[in-house]
Scaffold this motif. Structure first.
Motif, PDB file in Angstrom:
ATOM      1  N   PHE A 148      -3.385   5.088  -3.332  1.00 33.76           N
ATOM      2  CA  PHE A 148      -4.589   5.444  -3.688  1.00 33.76           C
ATOM      3  C   PHE A 148      -5.723   4.618  -2.924  1.00 33.76           C
ATOM      4  N   PHE A 149      -5.252   3.387  -2.618  1.00 28.65           N
ATOM      5  CA  PHE A 149      -6.092   2.413  -1.946  1.00 28.65           C
ATOM      6  C   PHE A 149      -6.105   2.490  -0.530  1.00 28.65           C
ATOM      7  N   ARG A 150      -4.830   2.846  -0.088  1.00 26.02           N
ATOM      8  CA  ARG A 150      -4.545   3.089   1.367  1.00 26.02           C
ATOM      9  C   ARG A 150      -5.310   3.973   2.034  1.00 26.02           C
ATOM     10  N   LEU A 202     -12.018   6.034  -6.720  1.00 26.26           N
ATOM     11  CA  LEU A 202     -11.383   4.762  -7.039  1.00 26.26           C
ATOM     12  C   LEU A 202     -11.946   3.857  -7.938  1.00 26.26           C
ATOM     13  N   THR A 203     -13.346   3.617  -7.973  1.00 28.14           N
ATOM     14  CA  THR A 203     -14.048   3.161  -9.090  1.00 28.14           C
ATOM     15  C   THR A 203     -13.729   3.437 -10.477  1.00 28.14           C
ATOM     16  N   GLU A 261       0.678  -1.147  -0.092  1.00 23.63           N
ATOM     17  CA  GLU A 261       0.085  -0.061  -0.110  1.00 23.63           C
ATOM     18  C   GLU A 261       0.682   1.242  -0.208  1.00 23.63           C
ATOM     19  N   THR A 262       1.963   1.292   0.121  1.00 20.90           N
ATOM     20  CA  THR A 262       3.106   2.440  -0.023  1.00 20.90           C
ATOM     21  C   THR A 262       4.158   2.117  -1.030  1.00 20.90           C
ATOM     22  N   THR A 313      -3.084  -2.983   6.051  1.00 19.49           N
ATOM     23  CA  THR A 313      -4.189  -2.466   7.133  1.00 19.49           C
ATOM     24  C   THR A 313      -5.319  -2.639   6.569  1.00 19.49           C
ATOM     25  N   ASP A 314      -6.546  -2.774   7.484  1.00 18.94           N
ATOM     26  CA  ASP A 314      -7.857  -2.878   7.207  1.00 18.94           C
ATOM     27  C   ASP A 314      -8.377  -1.961   6.255  1.00 18.94           C
ATOM     28  N   GLY A 315      -8.113  -0.689   6.339  1.00 21.33           N
ATOM     29  CA  GLY A 315      -8.476   0.138   5.254  1.00 21.33           C
ATOM     30  C   GLY A 315      -8.163  -0.091   3.750  1.00 21.33           C
ATOM     31  N   PHE A 316      -6.977  -0.448   3.648  1.00 19.07           N
ATOM     32  CA  PHE A 316      -6.529  -0.845   2.369  1.00 19.07           C
ATOM     33  C   PHE A 316      -7.262  -1.963   1.815  1.00 19.07           C
TER      34      PHE A 316
END
Length: 1098
Positions: free
Chosen positions: A363-365, A407-408, A355-356, A451-454
């Motif tokens: 962007f997904f992070r 993002l979509t 994610e980095t 991470t959960d958010g990602f």
């Protein structure tokens, strides 16, 4: 004839000569404009049309990306396809002399737009084409070759091109120097080399915006055709030099740098003068076939933006980055080049770094689940009302939804661009999913996974990619390929637990790979199911873990604070102690922020509805494989085929796990979002795999199906029977299979094979009771149950036996807990003042344990007895079978004695309602079971033969208690008294019959029950003879020989005809002997009455 040179080749061919000329003139490579010749304006400048110029203000330079106050909006233009214009010859010009740079005042963008746009598309009256060309090019590039001409017609400052003027004068025949397309190369190079602050790209981009706006205003007429060509050439050269400013800054006397200068301009509002707009990118794309450097420069600029974004959270200014990428991926060649870059799909990358350190990762992070973002949403809400927290969660969901919409859009652009970028995008999704298997480990190291958010963003975007093929009629469900996992799948399932196959079987199955390629629908479907497992469901699991950790930490803090007095006398230790306590409190507070943020994200109704739509497809797809039916066009029939399809057995277990976890969460927290059509598939899969439980290996998955039904019948506002209750009471499929499925798993739950199976079974059975209670009012179910009891006797008897086991156990545990509470409460109340504190503490802890035990068992006790009451009312015959009735009678007599006998006072405790303990109602339920069986002779005899607990006085006391509390009607009390008389008479007759038999030989007694055997059988291995009813009853709970623990079934026993004959002979002998004794007594009576008539002994 040689090929014409490209822009890059022409400029490069002159660059060397220009540099030599500069060196020969001993001029600095970084010339400074003179005060009389201001540098070309590269900022968003718009001076007033009046003659008074604006006061100069120093322009601040910054290495940070340019930020704007405007909010990016979707670009409304379709992708343009422009062909590059033919190149024009480039004149070699000597470098301009050193001139001092000046600063200019940036004003509002709108003012510049109005001032920079031509007021008329026609030339001035009497103006020649050469004059128009000179004036127009000067306005576009803000330059002039006339020393006294410092402003254009709009009042904008112009840069004096001293070098170009000199060259033009040398080559002219006395004509006044003018700007022209032929000399524009040199003009741009000289002007850009002297741009304010050495910001060449700022200057060139502002020129690009001006020439683009001018090009839109020119009419398509024969008069304007020449002018259009002039503007087109100016536009082409401007774009060329923009590219050179990025790829070859040495051309302008600027040293090369690792920082791509285009990156900061991608982040500016496209409509701003320094921003990169859609038309600029379209023009740049048209140059890509002849200029590979432009492609690399654009891609590297976008990658630099991604790296910068990796250091920004959702609390930061991240929107310019989203806008830049959205604009970038609208151009197919750029998308193709970007996805081919090694940074898009890095190799050998750790899960936590995806994610980095991958292009799409930052962007997904972005997510409100990032620690600092969660804190900003919920700081200070600890003492606020629940409504404040809900509003914060709503705001959080709105922010995340907006980000996921962007993002979509980005992902859809990549998917629709072409095949290769689409496949590489799938590869990146697969990398994110496959690298995070450890997120579902028993003990997760959260520093070594994403991470959960990602992962939630990954899951949500994949859900949205599935939407086009997830229609309500399942028209495309057959496009999901059954053999996907055997045909070079992107999803890695090698180490995954399978639905019903061990590792060896699975390895053998997948070792036979199939040929062919997988379609896009199958790729997205399997990736999405896996993403749910490692993304949303893992986050849900982590949420439960955090909630437990917070509770434990709070308990630890309370214990620590209770010891604070120990450190008061030592300031240093007290300071260390306080720091430790504060550390724990801060940890609890941060965990609370993250818990509320996670709850806010997971409780998003729109996201969960989209998730359920996917799960609906998964359900139908699984049932198609398991049943072999073309669902939903064909009807599902149960039971499923005895031979399980190999494809189904070897599927990853998370296909079922995702369904169970997803609907457990929804039916518990937000059942109202489930639609009627989703209810049908949900009920269907629950019943199917409880009815055919052998298809699934994991007992927790099957218990999860029960939990879904349990939550589904739980009352919610406006639905007394929950979201599933009405369907269960109206579905022919449920009528036919639900009760059998529940009873089968009730039996199976006795032994789940886990270390917690003893306690798990009570939780499972409690949920089963609630589902049965919901449907019990429907007579169709009760009729089907009666049929089941007649047709499938062995199955039903086993169910009844386990029900009796449960009732016996929970009643005994509850009563023993109440007795302990009663005794300890009395002891502590009467304790002397000088009682030893250690002893007192032990008794208080024991009392607390007994209270906790009573609370835990009492709810289950009430439900279990209630179920016994319902079943005995409907199926009295089944409860009076030989292998059942004695155990039932013993249990009822024991509890009747506890509730109405001499020891009933031991169950009196204070605060009964605290435990759900209502002894009078419990007694009433026990009496109802007696009354349900009052007409069964076998039951009368079984009660009478209970030598441990049966007492006639208990029946009388129970009737009096019911009369005192008005819990039974007069008719029910009359039935109770009549039953008591029948049992008393049966007891008397049975005792007399036993007395008549006299002493029974040991060989005729059952070795387990020590009663006279009626139907002796020989056990196959131990060769011990027991009564058939005894071994049948034993096998219901334990399928082994009671004497050597060898597995056996009731079909294995052999009739002991010899023993049967002996027992019959013994009974006949004792009966004959009794008759002889009676006859002799009668004869003695007749003899004692001389002369009298013989007594009638008939």
């Amino acid at each position: 004839m040689s090929e014409p040179l490209s822009d890059a080749e022409k400029v490069q061919s002159t660059l060397h000569e220009i540099r030599l000329a500069k060196l020969a003139a001993n001029q600095d490579s970084t010339p400074t404009p003179s005060p009389q010749s201001p540098a070309p304006d590269a900022s968003s400048v718009a001076e007033s049309p009046s003659s008074a110029p604006a006061q100069p203000v120093p322009q601040q330079l910054s290495s940070e990306p340019v930020k704007t106050d405007s909010t990016p909006s979707p670009n409304p233009f379709a992708q343009l396809g422009l062909r590059p214009e033919s190149a024009q010859p480039v004149q070699q010009q000597a470098p301009a002399p050193q001139r001092a740079q000046i600063t200019i005042t940036p004003l509002k963008r709108e003012a510049e737009r109005s001032s920079s746009r031509p007021r008329s598309r026609q030339g001035r009256p009497g103006e020649t084409l050469e004059e128009w060309e000179d004036r127009t090019l000067g306005a576009i590039f803000r330059v002039t070759v006339k020393e006294d001409h410092t402003k254009d017609s709009q009042g904008n400052r112009l840069y004096y091109l001293e070098g170009l003027k000199s060259d033009l004068e040398d080559g002219s025949d006395g004509a006044p120097p003018r700007l022209a397309v032929a000399s524009l190369d040199s003009a741009i190079l000289e002007a850009a080399s002297n741009a304010p602050g050495r910001k060449v790209l700022d200057y060139l981009l502002s020129c690009w915006k001006r020439v683009t706006r001018l090009g839109r205003t020119l009419r398509s007429s024969s008069t304007d055709a020449v002018k259009q060509n002039i503007v087109k050439e100016a536009k082409r050269l401007c774009m060329s030099y923009c590219i050179f400013a990025v790829t070859d800054p040495d051309m302008f006397g600027i040293e090369s740098s690792d920082v791509n200068p285009l990156a900061e301009h991608l982040l500016v509002d496209p409509e701003a003068d320094h921003g990169v707009c859609f038309e600029f990118l379209s023009e740049a794309v048209s140059r890509l076939p002849e200029d590979e450097g432009a492609r690399d420069a654009l891609v590297e600029a976008m990658i630099q933006c991604s790296r910068q974004l990796s250091k920004i959270s959702m609390d930061g200014d991240f929107r310019p980055y989203m806008m830049a990428l959205r604009n970038f991926v609208q151009h197919q060649p750029l998308t193709d080049a970007l996805t081919k870059h090694e940074y898009f799909l890095p190799q050998d990358i750790a899960p936590q770094d995806i994610e980095t350190n991958s292009f799409l990762g930052p962007f997904f992070r972005l997510s409100p689940l990032q620690s600092e973002v969660a804190k900003s949403y919920f700081m200070g809400t600890q003492s606020q009302p629940e409504g404040v927290i809900r509003n914060a969660q709503k705001s959080l969901r709105m922010a995340l939804s907006t980000h996921q919409d962007e993002l979509t859009d980005i992902v859809n652009c990549i998917v629709k661009s072409s095949k290769e970028p689409r496949l590489r995008l799938l590869d990146w999704f697969a990398l994110a999913v496959n690298s995070n298997h450890k997120r579902r480990a028993i003990q997760v190291d959260w520093k070594s996974v994403s991470t959960d958010g990602f992962m939630i963003n990954i899951t949500t975007i994949l859900d949205r990619l599935c939407e086009p093929f997830m229609d309500a009629t399942f028209a495309k469900v057959d496009r999901i390929e059954v053999d996907y996992l055997r045909r070079s799948p992107r999803v890695n399932i090698k180490d995954e637990t399978k639905i019903n196959a061990d590792q060896k079987t699975s390895d053998e199955f997948y070792a036979h790979a199939l040929e062919g390629t997988n379609n896009f629908i199958s790729e997205v479907f399997f990736l999405t199911v896996a993403a749910h497992h490692y993304g949303t469901e893992a986050a849900n699991s982590q949420l439960s873990t955090k909630e437990r950790q917070v509770k434990n930490l709070e308990k630890e803090i309370v214990k620590m604070e209770a010891d604070r007095h120990k450190f008061v006398q030592n300031p240093a230790q007290l300071q260390m102690f306080d720091r430790a306590v504060k550390k724990y409190k801060d940890q609890v507070e941060q965990s609370r922020y993250e818990i509320r943020a996670t709850q806010g994200v997971l409780l998003d109704e729109v996201t969960q509805a989209r998730s359920m739509q996917l799960m609906r497809y998964v359900i139908v797809w699984l049932l198609r494989i398991a049943s072999g039916k073309n669902l939903p066009k064909e009807t599902l029939e149960l039971p499923l085929p005895e031979k399980q399809p190999e494809v189904f057995r070897n599927l990853p277990e998370y296909f079922m796990d995702d369904i169970v976890d997803n609907f457990k969460f929804i039916t518990r927290h937000m059942p109202w979002i489930i639609t009627s059509t989703q209810c049908e598939e949900l009920v269907m899969i629950c019943i199917t795999f409880l009815r055919n439980s052998e298809y699934i290996k994991n007992p927790y998955l099957k218990s999860g199906l029960v939990t879904i039904l349990f939550h589904g019948v739980w009352p919610i506002p406006n639905r007394a029977k929950g979201v599933l209750g009405d369907l269960l009471n109206a579905s022919p499929f449920a009528y036919k299979h639900l009760l059998h499925a529940l009873m089968k798993f009730y039996i199976e739950a006795e032994s789940t094979g886990t270390h917690t199976q003893f306690f798990d079974k009570f939780n499972i059975r409690y949920e089963i009771f609630q589902v049965i209670r919901c449907i019990w009012t429907n007579t169709v179910y009760r009729d089907n149950l009666a049929t089941e009891a007649r047709v499938n006797t062995e199955f039903f008897v086993r169910f009844v036996n386990l029900l009796l086991n449960d009732v016996t156990f929970v009643l005994d545990e509850s009563f023993s807990a109440f007795k302990t509470i009663h005794d300890l409460t009395a002891e502590l109340a009467a304790a002397p003042a000088d009682m030893d504190q250690t002893v007192k503490q032990e008794k208080e802890e024991a009392l607390a344990g007994a209270k906790s035990k009573a609370k835990g068992y009492m709810q289950l006790t009430n439900e279990t007895v209630s179920m016994l009451k319902l079943f005995t009312e409907a199926l009295a015959d089944s409860f009076t079978k030989a292998e059942i009735v004695q155990r039932l009678a013993d249990m009822l007599d024991y509890n009747l004695d506890a509730l109405a006998g001499p020891k009933q006072k031991e169950l009196k405790v204070e605060n009964k309602e605290e435990y759900g303990w209502r002894p009078q109602e419990m007694l009433s339920d026990i009496m109802d079971v007696y009354l349900n069986l009052r007409e069964k002779t076998a039951f009368h005899l079984a009660v009478a033969r209970d030598g441990r607990s049966y007492r006639d006085a208990n029946f009388t006391n129970a009737g009096n208690i019911m009369r005192r509390f008005a819990l039974k009607s007069p008719e029910e009390l009359r039935q109770w008294e009549a039953l008591a008389r029948i049992i008393a008479k049966t007891k008397e007759e049975d005792d007399k019959a036993e007395e008549d038999l006299g002493e029974i030989p040991d060989e005729f007694l059952d070795p387990l029950m020590f009663t006279l055997m009626e139907d002796p059988v020989i056990l196959p291995k131990s060769k011990v003879t027991v009564d058939r009813s005894t071994i049948r009853s034993h096998l219901l709970s334990d399928p082994t020989d009671p004497f050597n623990r060898v597995p056996m079934t009731i079909e294995d026993v052999m009739e002991d005809t010899e023993m049967k004959a002996k027992i019959d002979a013994f009974k006949a002998e004792r009966s004959a002997k009794k008759e002889q004794i009676v006859a002799e007594k009668m004869e003695d009576v007749v003899t004692a009455q001389p002369g009298g008539d013989p007594m009638d002994t008939s």
